[in-house]
Design a protein around this motif. Sequence first.
Motif, PDB file in Angstrom:
ATOM      1  N   LYS A 136      10.261   6.114  -2.060  1.00  0.00           N
ATOM      2  CA  LYS A 136       9.941   5.251  -3.214  1.00  0.00           C
ATOM      3  C   LYS A 136      11.024   4.190  -3.431  1.00  0.00           C
ATOM      4  O   LYS A 136      11.874   4.313  -4.325  1.00  0.00           O
ATOM      5  CB  LYS A 136       9.777   6.125  -4.463  1.00  0.00           C
ATOM      6  CG  LYS A 136       9.125   5.406  -5.633  1.00  0.00           C
ATOM      7  CD  LYS A 136       8.881   6.360  -6.783  1.00  0.00           C
ATOM      8  CE  LYS A 136       8.211   5.655  -7.946  1.00  0.00           C
ATOM      9  NZ  LYS A 136       7.900   6.615  -9.029  1.00  0.00           N
ATOM     10  N   LEU A 137      10.985   3.151  -2.601  1.00  0.00           N
ATOM     11  CA  LEU A 137      11.974   2.078  -2.669  1.00  0.00           C
ATOM     12  C   LEU A 137      11.501   1.029  -3.662  1.00  0.00           C
ATOM     13  O   LEU A 137      10.530   0.308  -3.394  1.00  0.00           O
ATOM     14  CB  LEU A 137      12.172   1.448  -1.294  1.00  0.00           C
ATOM     15  CG  LEU A 137      12.602   2.383  -0.157  1.00  0.00           C
ATOM     16  CD1 LEU A 137      12.769   1.601   1.149  1.00  0.00           C
ATOM     17  CD2 LEU A 137      13.901   3.090  -0.516  1.00  0.00           C
ATOM     18  N   THR A 138      12.194   0.933  -4.776  1.00  0.00           N
ATOM     19  CA  THR A 138      11.785   0.009  -5.843  1.00  0.00           C
ATOM     20  C   THR A 138      11.508  -1.391  -5.305  1.00  0.00           C
ATOM     21  O   THR A 138      10.487  -1.994  -5.614  1.00  0.00           O
ATOM     22  CB  THR A 138      12.887  -0.081  -6.926  1.00  0.00           C
ATOM     23  OG1 THR A 138      13.191   1.238  -7.371  1.00  0.00           O
ATOM     24  CG2 THR A 138      12.437  -0.936  -8.095  1.00  0.00           C
ATOM     25  N   GLU A 139      12.434  -1.878  -4.467  1.00  0.00           N
ATOM     26  CA  GLU A 139      12.307  -3.246  -3.971  1.00  0.00           C
ATOM     27  C   GLU A 139      11.744  -3.299  -2.558  1.00  0.00           C
ATOM     28  O   GLU A 139      11.743  -4.362  -1.931  1.00  0.00           O
ATOM     29  CB  GLU A 139      13.685  -3.916  -3.947  1.00  0.00           C
ATOM     30  CG  GLU A 139      14.341  -4.092  -5.293  1.00  0.00           C
ATOM     31  CD  GLU A 139      15.667  -4.846  -5.136  1.00  0.00           C
ATOM     32  OE1 GLU A 139      15.631  -6.017  -4.707  1.00  0.00           O
ATOM     33  OE2 GLU A 139      16.717  -4.264  -5.428  1.00  0.00           O
ATOM     34  N   GLY A 140      11.299  -2.161  -2.043  1.00  0.00           N
ATOM     35  CA  GLY A 140      10.930  -2.078  -0.635  1.00  0.00           C
ATOM     36  C   GLY A 140       9.881  -3.077  -0.181  1.00  0.00           C
ATOM     37  O   GLY A 140       8.801  -3.165  -0.768  1.00  0.00           O
TER      38      GLY A 140
END
Lengths: 270, 270
Positions: B248-252
């Motif tokens: 779960k990469l916020t800015e991914g």
Amino acid sequence: MFTYLRAILIIYSSFLYLVDANSQNINDLLLSDNYEFIDLSHPFDGNTIYWPNKQSFVYSKKVIKEMDDGTTYAENEFATSEHGGTHLDAPYHFNEKGERVGLISLEKLIVPLIIADVSSQVNDDPNFVLYKHHLDHMINDNFGKPCVIVFKFGWSKFIHNRQQYLGLGANNTLNFPGVSAEVMEWITSSYKNIVGVGVDVSSVDPGSSTSFSAHKIGAAAGLYNIENVNLNRPVPEYGCTAIVMPMKLTEGTGAPARFVALCPKKKQSS
Amino acid sequence: MFTYLRAILIIYSSFLYLVDANSQNINDLLLSDNYEFIDLSHPFDGNTIYWPNKQSFVYSKKVIKEMDDGTTYAENEFATSEHGGTHLDAPYHFNEKGERVGLISLEKLIVPLIIADVSSQVNDDPNFVLYKHHLDHMINDNFGKPCVIVFKFGWSKFIHNRQQYLGLGANNTLNFPGVSAEVMEWITSSYKNIVGVGVDVSSVDPGSSTSFSAHKIGAAAGLYNIENVNLNRPVPEYGCTAIVMPMKLTEGTGAPARFVALCPKKKQSS
């Protein structure tokens, strides 16, 4: 005669239902209005909480560029510790003979989820340690199938305050609630079929622990942990399914994990 | 009278079944012998395939030490590109207004899975490009619900040979099968409710593409991709559920993903 016909009708409609239930596709059930997905993962970004002196989540490279046709293209590279944010501890973390992340079978990662909410007993006390007597209400439960148990200390609400969440003191001492050796022994020795233990704090052991007894006892028994579980949304104590999806790190002592609960929706009272 | 009693008995047993079916817990169903989990993810380690000049998966730090009581403690830190191994492309990868990984809803990540096996048409040809006429058998299907479609080019068997898997040539040119703009337009414009497109190669676009049309068309429509899907195990074409769990990469712009199929087991013929 009327009763007889009615019986036939009921049989017939029951039969239709039976046929339907037997052929029901798992997708129809999962995607019906009777179930919902709850994300129990905190996101990874510059605010993700890691222990002191560990590699925090960081983007080591960010590429963003405009292509010839005006499309914007973006890609990133990142670095992280295995043990920060919402993550899984493999048994190997504290047991050299234990499984690494890549070997943990899916049959242990998609299992019934039990939430043991002890937050009212914790009452925001960072010195709280969970003993068996706190679990009197479930001490004799037989969970039956392989399952994950998550202890809710009520700590997720502090996730945006690293100092409070970790109980950071001088010299990077830590102080937050955790699980006693007594409880971990109960879990591993009572044939409860628990395959993983989750907590809504940064470690299964209390923050002040230096012995890491809960980690060691769990790892010795082949259990994994899930730490920093996000319990800011209410989750039913029983009846949900845990979907624990660590990044598949072949050699992982742990791994960032996506953790989702698949839960029956609460029925609206009519 | 006998028939009447028998009818009553059938009603009663049907009623018992109904009660059971209605109260059936999702866990009982998922963990019954009728379903199985299939891991569609390749593992992350030093052998994981990345594009040339990208940050491959690497352990930047490995700690292993013996504690006072003899327990072995181990933890690692690692670095990686978002777009290597089995990973998700967020719409943002090719669309600056598109969602980043952290915002993609679970309702798009746990959905029916459709496998479109075109491997016999590909026949190991790295120049194969998928056009609509290759999909004649499903061109008029109405998938009904939000779903993920995965195109099986038959490429997973090359996963242990990077040169062949990527079709690496001089100056790091690439050559492997992919999806045409025509097919991606069909997917995004035919109301088929497809929310994500998977491939068992390193890109939805053919390896030789420089325009990245499939990426652009999908991203513009808000679709995500899953690349390097592991299809070395057989997966039913219909009836499975996709569990797509990116870190779960916020800015991914993308993220390493665990991708699992939940499938009805094939019945043994009796």
